[in-house]
Design an enzyme around this catalytic site. Structure first.
Site, short mmCIF file in Angstrom:
data_model
loop_
_atom_site.label_atom_id
_atom_site.label_comp_id
_atom_site.label_asym_id
_atom_site.label_seq_id
_atom_site.Cartn_x
_atom_site.Cartn_y
_atom_site.Cartn_z
N GLY A 37 0.85 -1.21 0.00
CA GLY A 37 0.00 0.00 0.00
C GLY A 37 0.88 1.25 0.00
N TYR A 146 -0.68 -17.83 -1.08
CA TYR A 146 -1.83 -16.90 -1.06
C TYR A 146 -3.13 -17.69 -0.93
CZ TYR A 146 -4.83 -13.02 -2.63
OH TYR A 146 -5.78 -12.03 -2.73
N THR A 176 -10.03 -7.67 -9.98
CA THR A 176 -10.57 -6.31 -9.94
C THR A 176 -9.48 -5.35 -10.40
OG1 THR A 176 -11.99 -6.94 -8.10
CG2 THR A 176 -11.65 -4.59 -8.43
#
Ligand code: UDP
Length: 316
Positions: A37, A146, A176
């Site tokens: 992030g 994951y 997405t």
């Protein structure tokens, strides 16, 4: 109005979630360790009343002062290149991070919402994928870090629901895309758009016949909020069921960007799923949700975003 903790809140989906929650009047505690992030994603929120940022790795004990109504656990590397580079952190945030954030939700008597993934279906033998499908995952392959972390996250979430009566949600998010993906994120939509904008060749892995179903971020976030506001504890797929091969996506991107780029072929990554498409019947029935943004339109909006980013990185 509620007070909501968003882990991974400075990431791609997390930051859009923070935006939507603030818009509707909720207070947000955004927690992120800024590994994938970035503060850029939440810069516009920093001075907003009701928004708070905490730099923390939720794989370690999580402490939040005051009342909390909901804990949304979105922290995790989510691009294959990221989780291949950070396999242990990925396993930890999906397992220990989920345990810690569940503990926080339980202590605060808050709703817990886990961001799971279509990767729980692995390389699926059922197509399209319904929530009842158990999946085909290689636990010891490179993607297993994951996929299995998210499968564990779903299992422990249901265990907290059943054992402690915690109010929980599980969303399975399909591919997405949209603004705030990183230009070097490594995923196919961001790679192709950035390559097309730069006039570089588009890198198709394998022969491009593998398929994905791409959901524009605004649609995805609307689905996530609808699920949060519902009382649904069982997993719900949120994704766009319009399926494209990677080769088709390359053509669309080149066309939308009006680029002279050509395609080049690279080896297919290990355990790369051959097909993926959500069955969204449950989301439609339970939430009255379905996506609205067509791929071309979403690609146009995303290309506009990346053009701005590239202009700042390397002004023409
Ligand atoms: N892919 C590709 N070129 C790229 C990046 C990805 O052909 O530059 C392929 C990848 O092998 C996969 C699909 O695009 O088949 C989607 O990859 P992505 O990393 O976006 O997400 P995944 O669905 O695999 O997690």
């Amino acid at each position: 109005m509620a007070r909501v903790v968003v882990t991974g809140g400075a990431g791609f989906l997390g930051s859009h979630l923070c935006d939507r929650l603030i818009e509707r009047g909720d207070d947000v505690v955004c927690i992120d360790n800024l590994v994938t992030g970035t503060l850029d994603n939440i810069a516009h929120l920093r001075d907003t009343p009701g928004f708070e940022f905490v730099r923390h790795d939720v794989s370690d004990y999580v402490d939040v002062d005051g009342d909390v109504d909901a804990v949304l656990h979105f922290a995790s590397p989510a691009s294959p290149i990221d989780y291949l580079e950070m396999p242990i952190q990925t396993l930890k945030v999906g397992s220990l991070g989920t345990h810690n954030t569940l503990g926080l939700a339980k202590a605060k008597d808050a709703t817990f919402f886990i961001a799971s993934t279509s990767e729980v279906y692995g390389d699926p033998h059922e197509h399209p994928q319904k929530e009842t499908y158990w999946g085909n995952v290689n636990p010891v392959g490179p993607r297993g870090v994951y996929d299995e972390a998210k499968r564990f996250a779903e299992a422990i979430t249901m265990a907290y629901h059943r054992t402690h009566g915690l109010d929980t949600r599980i969303v399975r998010i399909f591919n997405t895309y949209g603004p705030r993906m990183r230009p070097n994120d490594g995923r196919v939509v961001s790679n192709f758009i950035v390559q097309a904008l730069r006039g570089d060749n588009l890198t198709i892995y394998g022969d491009g016949s593998q398929s994905r179903s791409f959901c524009y971020v605004d649609d995805e976030i609307r689905g996530l909020i609808a699920l949060l506001d519902s009382g649904e504890h069982d997993p719900v797929n949120i994704g766009n069921p319009n399926e494209f091969t990677v080769a088709e996506l390359a053509e669309i991107v080149v066309d939308v960007v009006n680029s002279a780029s050509e395609v080049e072929y690279h080896p297919l990554p290990v355990d790369d799923p051959t097909q993926r498409r959500p069955d969204i019947s449950r989301a439609k029935e339970l939430l009255g949700w379905e996506p609205r943004v067509e791929l071309r339109e979403g690609i146009e909006r995303t290309a506009e975003y990346f053009a701005g980013v590239l202009a700042r990185v390397a002004p023409a």
